[in-house]
Design a protein around this motif. Structure first.
Motif, mmCIF file in Angstrom:
data_model
loop_
_atom_site.group_PDB
_atom_site.id
_atom_site.type_symbol
_atom_site.label_atom_id
_atom_site.label_comp_id
_atom_site.label_asym_id
_atom_site.label_seq_id
_atom_site.Cartn_x
_atom_site.Cartn_y
_atom_site.Cartn_z
ATOM 1 N N GLU A 1 0.831 -1.207 0.000
ATOM 2 C CA GLU A 1 0.000 0.000 0.000
ATOM 3 C C GLU A 1 0.865 1.256 0.000
ATOM 4 O O GLU A 1 0.616 2.197 -0.756
ATOM 5 N N ARG A 2 1.897 1.258 0.822
ATOM 6 C CA ARG A 2 2.781 2.421 0.892
ATOM 7 C C ARG A 2 3.540 2.605 -0.415
ATOM 8 O O ARG A 2 3.697 3.724 -0.911
ATOM 9 N N GLY A 3 4.014 1.507 -0.993
ATOM 10 C CA GLY A 3 4.721 1.588 -2.266
ATOM 11 C C GLY A 3 3.831 2.124 -3.370
ATOM 12 O O GLY A 3 4.254 2.950 -4.182
ATOM 13 N N THR A 4 2.577 1.669 -3.391
ATOM 14 C CA THR A 4 1.628 2.160 -4.390
ATOM 15 C C THR A 4 1.379 3.649 -4.205
ATOM 16 O O THR A 4 1.338 4.410 -5.175
ATOM 17 N N ARG A 5 1.235 4.067 -2.958
ATOM 18 C CA ARG A 5 1.009 5.481 -2.664
ATOM 19 C C ARG A 5 2.205 6.327 -3.096
ATOM 20 O O ARG A 5 2.037 7.398 -3.697
ATOM 21 N N LEU A 6 3.424 5.840 -2.838
ATOM 22 C CA LEU A 6 4.616 6.578 -3.241
ATOM 23 C C LEU A 6 4.733 6.665 -4.765
ATOM 24 O O LEU A 6 5.098 7.714 -5.309
ATOM 25 N N LEU A 7 4.429 5.580 -5.450
ATOM 26 C CA LEU A 7 4.478 5.605 -6.915
ATOM 27 C C LEU A 7 3.458 6.584 -7.480
ATOM 28 O O LEU A 7 3.744 7.319 -8.431
ATOM 29 N N ARG A 8 2.257 6.592 -6.900
ATOM 30 C CA ARG A 8 1.226 7.513 -7.356
ATOM 31 C C ARG A 8 1.648 8.963 -7.134
ATOM 32 O O ARG A 8 1.463 9.819 -8.011
ATOM 33 N N ARG A 9 2.233 9.235 -5.974
ATOM 34 C CA ARG A 9 2.693 10.598 -5.683
ATOM 35 C C ARG A 9 3.814 11.008 -6.625
ATOM 36 O O ARG A 9 3.818 12.127 -7.156
ATOM 37 N N ASP A 10 4.773 10.111 -6.868
ATOM 38 C CA ASP A 10 5.868 10.424 -7.784
ATOM 39 C C ASP A 10 5.345 10.702 -9.190
ATOM 40 O O ASP A 10 5.817 11.621 -9.870
ATOM 41 N N ARG A 11 4.374 9.916 -9.628
ATOM 42 C CA ARG A 11 3.796 10.124 -10.956
ATOM 43 C C ARG A 11 3.098 11.478 -11.030
ATOM 44 O O ARG A 11 3.227 12.207 -12.023
#
Length: 83
Positions: free
Chosen positions: A32-42
């Protein structure tokens, strides 16, 4: 006992102690945290690209209005003779 041996002994003592329990939902939270970080970076990357595009458009509009490549007109007039 040297400093290196002291550190080795300390590490051995730490490894001999019982290990703490790992939470069962650790993998799910990590995903979940990794997905959130990827979304924020995008989102940040898209915002920066949009900002760059806006800067390019603003520069093109400014350059077409001001035309900095043209020589500016002379600030003084030639002297009047024969008045």
């Amino acid at each position: 006992m040297t400093r290196h041996e002291q550190k080795e002994d300390e590490v051995r003592r730490m490894l001999e102690t019982p290990h703490p329990q790992v939470p069962g939902d650790l993998a799910a939270r990590a995903v979940e945290r990794g997905t959130r970080l990827l979304r924020r970076d995008r989102a940040v990357r898209r915002a920066l690209w949009a900002l760059l595009a806006a800067a390019v458009v603003a520069f093109v509009v400014w350059a077409s209005v001001v035309r900095p490549w043209e020589v500016p007109p002379a600030g003084t007039t030639p002297p009047l003779e024969g008045w």
